[in-house]
Design a protein around this motif. Structure first.
Motif, PDB file in Angstrom:
ATOM      1  N   GLY A 110       0.944  -1.164   0.118  1.00 17.52           N
ATOM      2  CA  GLY A 110       0.100  -0.055   0.151  1.00 17.52           C
ATOM      3  C   GLY A 110       0.801   1.268   0.031  1.00 17.52           C
ATOM      4  N   TYR A 111       0.878   2.020   1.208  1.00 20.03           N
ATOM      5  CA  TYR A 111       1.772   2.996   1.309  1.00 20.03           C
ATOM      6  C   TYR A 111       3.130   2.670   1.835  1.00 20.03           C
ATOM      7  CZ  TYR A 111      -2.097   6.107   0.186  1.00 20.03           C
ATOM      8  OH  TYR A 111      -3.074   6.923  -0.425  1.00 20.03           O
ATOM      9  N   SER A 112       3.102   1.348   2.320  1.00 26.09           N
ATOM     10  CA  SER A 112       4.371   0.478   2.699  1.00 26.09           C
ATOM     11  C   SER A 112       4.055  -0.896   2.275  1.00 26.09           C
ATOM     12  CB  SER A 112       4.518   0.867   4.174  1.00 26.09           C
ATOM     13  OG  SER A 112       3.442   0.092   4.838  1.00 26.09           O
ATOM     14  N   HIS A 113       5.288  -1.446   2.482  1.00 30.78           N
ATOM     15  CA  HIS A 113       5.023  -2.935   2.036  1.00 30.78           C
ATOM     16  C   HIS A 113       5.297  -3.712   3.320  1.00 30.78           C
ATOM     17  CE1 HIS A 113       5.602  -2.247  -2.206  1.00 30.78           C
ATOM     18  NE2 HIS A 113       6.433  -1.702  -2.190  1.00 30.78           N
ATOM     19  N   GLU A 114       4.425  -4.577   3.646  1.00 28.63           N
ATOM     20  CA  GLU A 114       4.556  -5.252   5.135  1.00 28.63           C
ATOM     21  C   GLU A 114       4.172  -6.742   4.681  1.00 28.63           C
ATOM     22  OE1 GLU A 114       1.538  -3.157   7.231  1.00 28.63           O
ATOM     23  OE2 GLU A 114      -0.014  -4.385   6.404  1.00 28.63           O
ATOM     24  N   VAL A 115       4.623  -7.582   5.691  1.00 30.03           N
ATOM     25  CA  VAL A 115       4.422  -9.181   5.702  1.00 30.03           C
ATOM     26  C   VAL A 115       3.487  -9.275   6.852  1.00 30.03           C
ATOM     27  CG1 VAL A 115       6.564  -9.460   7.056  1.00 30.03           C
ATOM     28  CG2 VAL A 115       5.425 -11.345   5.923  1.00 30.03           C
ATOM     29  N   GLU A 178       9.963  -0.735  -9.062  1.00 25.77           N
ATOM     30  CA  GLU A 178      10.803  -1.888  -8.662  1.00 25.77           C
ATOM     31  C   GLU A 178      10.453  -2.582  -7.427  1.00 25.77           C
ATOM     32  OE1 GLU A 178      14.061  -4.389  -9.035  1.00 25.77           O
ATOM     33  OE2 GLU A 178      13.441  -2.672 -10.714  1.00 25.77           O
ATOM     34  N   THR A 179      10.146  -1.836  -6.450  1.00 31.85           N
ATOM     35  CA  THR A 179       9.847  -2.552  -5.231  1.00 31.85           C
ATOM     36  C   THR A 179       8.831  -3.421  -5.334  1.00 31.85           C
ATOM     37  OG1 THR A 179       9.001  -0.419  -4.172  1.00 31.85           O
ATOM     38  CG2 THR A 179      11.305  -1.061  -3.530  1.00 31.85           C
ATOM     39  N   ASP A 180       7.608  -2.939  -6.241  1.00 31.88           N
ATOM     40  CA  ASP A 180       6.455  -3.667  -6.410  1.00 31.88           C
ATOM     41  C   ASP A 180       6.693  -4.973  -7.194  1.00 31.88           C
ATOM     42  OD1 ASP A 180       4.633  -1.765  -5.250  1.00 31.88           O
ATOM     43  OD2 ASP A 180       4.426  -0.593  -6.924  1.00 31.88           O
ATOM     44  N   LYS A 181       7.735  -4.793  -8.080  1.00 27.05           N
ATOM     45  CA  LYS A 181       8.217  -6.170  -8.660  1.00 27.05           C
ATOM     46  C   LYS A 181       8.708  -7.155  -7.623  1.00 27.05           C
ATOM     47  CE  LYS A 181      10.898  -4.076 -11.764  1.00 27.05           C
ATOM     48  NZ  LYS A 181      11.491  -3.691 -12.879  1.00 27.05           N
TER      49      LYS A 181
END
Length: 229
Positions: A110-115, A178-181
């Motif tokens: 979203g506005y950040s990547h999280e697990v 890039e980070t979405d890939k």
């Protein structure tokens, strides 16, 4: 001569080992560059104050260095996401989280990547910052390619970039930031390895006292020096 009934049993074939994928490490190049620049500026100012300062100035400079340097390292140079066949290791500013694939419920962007773990715990991936600018740029490229009738591709995984994540060839999907890939690749790996026997276990969290302790000591020393006047 040894009788047949007393012969040693033939050795059983051992269980096949895992494919032994090379661990992938993802870090923020922008964060590293910014961290190196900040450390250079802080070091230059601090050393100059220690060498040429008078009175309490050298002590204040030392306390400030002890406080600031660990924080800069924690938020810029330290964060990393380490990906292996059986687990995801998330190195955040003050914690190291080890997550077997079997314990991961989702990877969210979203506005950040999280697990997100199966127990509901959430951990932000500091090493994979979200760039809204990169997303908008990717969306414009995709829209332009669609208007021209030529499908835009990611351009990932050339001949020299094989490994655990990049298993496809160039032209294997729409253009993405890039980070979405990277997150797309992590989701694919989670789907592949989530039920694997060797990818099970417990989530472990270790606090980075080697970073927090010097910063806390510097903060206390700085506060004492300022309070004493």
């Amino acid at each position: 001569m040894t009788s047949p009934e007393h012969q040693s049993p033939a050795p059983q074939p051992s269980e096949p080992e895992s494919a032994g994928y090379r661990e992938q490490v993802h870090r923020s190049s922008g964060g590293i560059a910014g961290g190196v620049l900040l450390l250079a500026v802080i070091g230059w100012l601090g050393i100059d104050a220690v060498a040429t300062g008078e009175g309490r100035t050298p002590w204040l400079a030392l306390a400030a260095l002890l406080f600031l340097v660990p924080l800069v390292v924690a938020f810029t140079l330290r964060p990393a996401v380490l990906v292996s066949e059986d687990r995801l290791r998330v190195r955040n500013p003050f914690r190291m989280i080890v997550l077997p694939w079997g314990q991961i419920a989702a990877l969210r962007s979203g506005y950040s990547h999280e697990v997100v773990t199966r127990s509901g715990a959430k951990y932000q991936l500091w090493a994979l910052p979200v760039s809204l600018r990169a997303r908008k740029k990717a969306a414009r490229r995709a829209a332009r390619a669609a208007a021209e009738g030529a499908p835009e591709t990611t351009g990932r995984s050339g001949p020299g970039r094989g490994g655990l994540l990049h298993r496809g060839g160039a032209g294997d999907g729409p253009v993405r930031a890039e980070t979405d890939k990277i997150m797309d690749d992590l989701r694919a790996l989670l789907e592949d390895r989530g039920e694997a026997r060797t990818a099970q276990g417990e989530v472990t969290v270790r606090w980075a006292y080697e970073v927090a302790a010097p910063a806390a000591a510097g903060a206390v020393l700085l506060a004492v020096l300022l309070a004493v006047g």
